[in-house]
Design an enzyme around this catalytic site. Structure first.
Site, mmCIF file in Angstrom:
data_model
loop_
_atom_site.group_PDB
_atom_site.id
_atom_site.type_symbol
_atom_site.label_atom_id
_atom_site.label_comp_id
_atom_site.label_asym_id
_atom_site.label_seq_id
_atom_site.Cartn_x
_atom_site.Cartn_y
_atom_site.Cartn_z
ATOM 1 N N SER A 133 -12.102 -5.507 -3.277
ATOM 2 C CA SER A 133 -11.704 -6.679 -2.570
ATOM 3 C C SER A 133 -12.028 -6.710 -1.151
ATOM 4 C CB SER A 133 -10.072 -7.174 -2.883
ATOM 5 O OG SER A 133 -9.443 -6.012 -2.832
ATOM 6 N N HIS A 154 -16.018 -10.106 -7.887
ATOM 7 C CA HIS A 154 -14.621 -9.949 -7.262
ATOM 8 C C HIS A 154 -13.694 -10.855 -8.120
ATOM 9 C CE1 HIS A 154 -11.692 -10.536 -3.667
ATOM 10 N NE2 HIS A 154 -11.204 -9.853 -4.782
ATOM 11 N N GLU A 166 -15.968 -14.356 -6.854
ATOM 12 C CA GLU A 166 -16.959 -14.062 -5.941
ATOM 13 C C GLU A 166 -18.183 -13.069 -6.319
ATOM 14 O OE1 GLU A 166 -14.098 -14.882 -1.760
ATOM 15 O OE2 GLU A 166 -14.285 -12.794 -2.623
ATOM 16 N N ASN A 204 -10.905 -14.099 1.291
ATOM 17 C CA ASN A 204 -9.994 -13.376 2.228
ATOM 18 C C ASN A 204 -10.188 -13.439 3.581
ATOM 19 O OD1 ASN A 204 -7.834 -12.185 0.439
ATOM 20 N ND2 ASN A 204 -9.244 -10.551 -0.404
HETATM 21 P P1 NAD Z 1 -4.509 -0.815 -9.990
HETATM 22 O O1 NAD Z 1 -3.828 0.534 -9.237
HETATM 23 O O2 NAD Z 1 -3.367 -1.395 -11.052
HETATM 24 O O3 NAD Z 1 -5.302 0.318 -11.082
HETATM 25 C C1 NAD Z 1 -6.358 1.168 -10.594
HETATM 26 C C2 NAD Z 1 -6.642 2.002 -11.798
HETATM 27 O O4 NAD Z 1 -7.661 2.997 -11.430
HETATM 28 C C3 NAD Z 1 -5.259 2.795 -12.002
HETATM 29 O O5 NAD Z 1 -5.007 2.796 -13.528
HETATM 30 C C4 NAD Z 1 -6.050 4.433 -11.820
HETATM 31 O O6 NAD Z 1 -5.692 5.273 -12.628
HETATM 32 C C5 NAD Z 1 -7.382 4.074 -11.965
HETATM 33 N N1 NAD Z 1 -8.320 4.869 -11.144
HETATM 34 C C6 NAD Z 1 -8.257 5.545 -9.844
HETATM 35 N N2 NAD Z 1 -9.379 6.146 -9.743
HETATM 36 C C7 NAD Z 1 -10.080 6.188 -10.769
HETATM 37 C C8 NAD Z 1 -11.321 6.863 -11.020
HETATM 38 N N3 NAD Z 1 -11.961 7.607 -10.036
HETATM 39 N N4 NAD Z 1 -11.771 6.453 -12.491
HETATM 40 C C9 NAD Z 1 -11.415 5.832 -13.135
HETATM 41 N N5 NAD Z 1 -10.010 5.369 -12.929
HETATM 42 C C10 NAD Z 1 -9.348 5.565 -11.759
HETATM 43 O O7 NAD Z 1 -5.135 -1.317 -9.083
HETATM 44 P P2 NAD Z 1 -5.901 -2.875 -9.169
HETATM 45 O O8 NAD Z 1 -4.607 -3.687 -8.335
HETATM 46 O O9 NAD Z 1 -6.188 -3.052 -10.555
HETATM 47 O O10 NAD Z 1 -7.056 -2.895 -8.189
HETATM 48 C C11 NAD Z 1 -8.136 -2.171 -8.741
HETATM 49 C C12 NAD Z 1 -9.512 -2.951 -7.912
HETATM 50 O O11 NAD Z 1 -9.325 -4.211 -8.131
HETATM 51 C C13 NAD Z 1 -9.232 -2.360 -6.318
HETATM 52 O O12 NAD Z 1 -10.473 -2.274 -5.952
HETATM 53 C C14 NAD Z 1 -8.775 -3.771 -5.695
HETATM 54 O O13 NAD Z 1 -8.862 -3.935 -4.456
HETATM 55 C C15 NAD Z 1 -9.317 -4.730 -6.659
HETATM 56 N N6 NAD Z 1 -8.574 -5.966 -6.579
HETATM 57 C C16 NAD Z 1 -7.362 -5.966 -6.646
HETATM 58 C C17 NAD Z 1 -6.782 -7.383 -6.874
HETATM 59 C C18 NAD Z 1 -5.089 -7.450 -7.106
HETATM 60 O O14 NAD Z 1 -4.652 -8.435 -6.747
HETATM 61 N N7 NAD Z 1 -4.404 -6.240 -7.437
HETATM 62 C C19 NAD Z 1 -7.518 -8.555 -6.838
HETATM 63 C C20 NAD Z 1 -8.770 -8.242 -6.563
HETATM 64 C C21 NAD Z 1 -9.369 -7.149 -6.599
#
Ligand code: NAD
Length: 514
Positions: A133, A154, A166, A204
């Site tokens: 993000s 995204h 996106e 954002n």
């Molecule tokens: P989250 O913490 O819920 O999940 C991340 C997962 O990735 C965890 O289960 C973790 O164990 C796993 N992980 C970490 N390192 C790893 C690796 N090297 N290999 C495999 N698995 C791994 O996070 P999220 O909220 O789902 O966010 C994930 C991504 O999506 C981030 O880049 C975040 O910026 C992006 N994002 C999040 C949102 C939101 O609202 N949460 C919205 C858009 C984008």
């Protein structure tokens, strides 16, 4: 091995057959797996944390059960969709994938090393997508043998419900890869919008002023969170900025603002707020801690609530009354008052929009404060905010000049009531709430367009679908016109000085063309 991923998705006739690997089974990864499986793909789900992918699959099973119970999904479709989601325990499975979608921790080094590892496993035509993000897609691709196959995809949270994707291109992303991902997003029931990899991408970035202007008004003690929220809700936003920041969490919101600020080399346009920093420092993070701008406890007042205006018993006294200027707002004001005041006049050449009550002026804001306007003319003056003029009773900010008589301070809101508004008094701040916020949203969107981040249509779609705005910035620009927006920005710039309110050259050009 020579990878030629650029042909894959643009040529895909039946993308639903392609196996997809989702890496990271957290909130986003699970949602992405659901959407891909519902579109018919065989989905592999991997997480580095033991049991995390199985847990995500179990949660998806429970989600499908709920959808079946609500008759939003047949039991058969639920079973088939779940059967398509397979947990995998090693990244070697990437060899079978035609698309790998990464949704792991938001850290550049972790993402870079994951993709470098994936490159040693995946097929030559596999496309690599990141759900980052905030991290530059160009930077994530640095070090890859075939950076042209890496693209940002995204999604927004919750993934199954939010329509926007996106599609973010880094410097080396092949256009055919970005187009293929856009095509695939459409097949998944989403609306793709192309973006260039710049800080905050589209949503954002353009959304920053929605929070920043309210935080600035709070810092100036211009109004309470409830009043500011009510004013912006009144023009169609589902949540006001304060209640929305409370929902997102001040820690998360502050960190997005800070990362956009830093990534723009500390451009003052994006400077974070002391008001929010204090909430973060104090652990008052919003809903999740029970208190942010508002208190979240049983019986606590609903966020963004302002009292109804007391019933109007009659019009304030006047000898002459006229609607100033022409145009849609002036016409609407005239229409609203003409039935109540048969002798209502019109001053088509006034040069300002509003109501002239004897010598006093109730003016639609052009960004200048009531005190500035009143000083020039030495008459009773008040300003009111940009209305939508569509709702039944609209909450509307207004402010009297510091020189206004007590009588005018009492009468001005009564005239706004007579015009069908629920007036809320603000400190005499430049651009009040709506004019100031919308102008800055338009300004940011205009800069994004000028810098090639997205198209005007892309910006509008992104803001409506990614953050549920009632209209896009270019819809507002069409409604208010570039000269009015530029005028408000110029007044803000004159009031505050510094870089924050500098007008986008794109917008200045549009204003000059009118
Ligand atoms: P989250 O913490 O819920 O999940 C991340 C997962 O990735 C965890 O289960 C973790 O164990 C796993 N992980 C970490 N390192 C790893 C690796 N090297 N290999 C495999 N698995 C791994 O996070 P999220 O909220 O789902 O966010 C994930 C991504 O999506 C981030 O880049 C975040 O910026 C992006 N994002 C999040 C949102 C939101 O609202 N949460 C919205 C858009 C984008």
């Amino acid at each position: 091995m020579t990878a030629t991923p650029s042909t894959l998705f643009s040529l895909a006739q039946a993308p639903a057959d392609l196996p997809v690997l989702v890496v990271g089974a957290g909130i986003m990864g699970a949602g992405i797996a659901q959407v891909a499986a519902q579109a018919g793909h065989p989905v592999m789900l991997f997480d580095v944390r033991d049991g995390a992918a199985n847990q995500a699959r179990d949660q998806l099973a429970a989600t499908f059960d709920t959808l079946v119970a609500k008759q939003k999904l047949t039991a058969e479709a639920a079973a088939q969709t779940l059967a398509r989601i397979q947990v995998v325990i090693t990244l070697d499975s990437a060899a079978r994938a035609h698309l790998v979608l990464e949704a792991i921790v938001e850290k550049l080094e972790a993402k870079r090393s994951l993709f470098q590892q994936l490159e040693t496993v995946v097929s030559a035509d596999c496309v690599l997508a990141t759900n980052t993000s905030s991290i530059s897609v160009t930077a994530i691709a640095n070090g890859l043998h075939h950076p042209q196959r890496l693209v940002g995809m995204h999604f927004f949270n919750p993934v199954p419900l939010m329509k926007l994707v996106e599609v973010v291109s880094g410097l080396q992303t092949a256009p055919t890869v970005a187009d293929g991902i856009a095509e695939l997003s459409r097949a998944w029931g989403k609306t793709p919008v192309h973006a260039r990899s710049t800080p905050g991408f589209i949503v954002n970035r353009i959304a920053r002023p929605y929070y920043a202007e309210t935080l600035a008004l709070l810092q100036e003690q211009a109004a309470s969170p409830s009043v500011l929220d009510a004013c912006l809700r009144s023009v169609g936003f589902r949540m006001g900025p304060c209640e929305l920041m409370d929902l997102i969490g001040h820690d998360t919101n502050f960190s997005v603002t800070s990362s956009v600020y830093e990534a723009n080399f500390f451009d003052k346009r994006f400077v974070p707020s002391l008001v929010q920093a204090e909430l973060v420092d104090g652990g008052l993070l919003g809903r999740k801690t029970g208190r942010g701008f508002y208190v979240y406890a049983p019986g606590a007042e609903k966020p963004g609530t302002v009292p109804d205006a007391p019933a109007l018993t009659g019009l304030p006294p006047f000898s002459t009354l006229a609607v100033a200027c022409t145009g849609p707002v002036a016409d609407a004001l005239h229409q609203r008052l003409a039935a109540k005041v048969p002798e209502l006049g019109r001053l088509p050449d006034a040069g300002w929009v509003g109501l002239q009550v004897d010598a006093a002026q109730l003016r639609l804001t052009d960004g200048r404060t009531a005190t500035e306007l009143g000083s020039a003319s030495a008459i009773d003056t008040a300003v009111f905010d940009w209305p939508t003029l569509t709702g039944p009773i609209e909450v509307l900010a207004w402010a009297p000049s510091a020189r206004a008589s007590d009588a005018w301070q009492a009468q001005a809101p009564l005239w706004l009531q007579a015009l069908g508004f629920n007036p809320q008094r603000l400190a005499d701040a430049s651009g009040l709430v709506v004019a100031r916020t919308l102008s800055m949203l338009v300004n940011e969107a205009a800069d994004a367009v000028q810098q090639g981040v997205c198209s005007p249509a892309g910006a509008d779609a992104a803001m409506k679908l990614g953050v549920n705005y009632p209209a896009g910035p270019f819809d507002w620009l069409a409604r208010w016109g570039a000269p009015a927006v530029v005028q408000v920005l110029a007044a803000l710039d004159a009031t505050y000085r510094g870089e924050r309110y500098r007008t986008s050259p794109w917008l200045q050009q549009r204003a000059a063309l009118v």
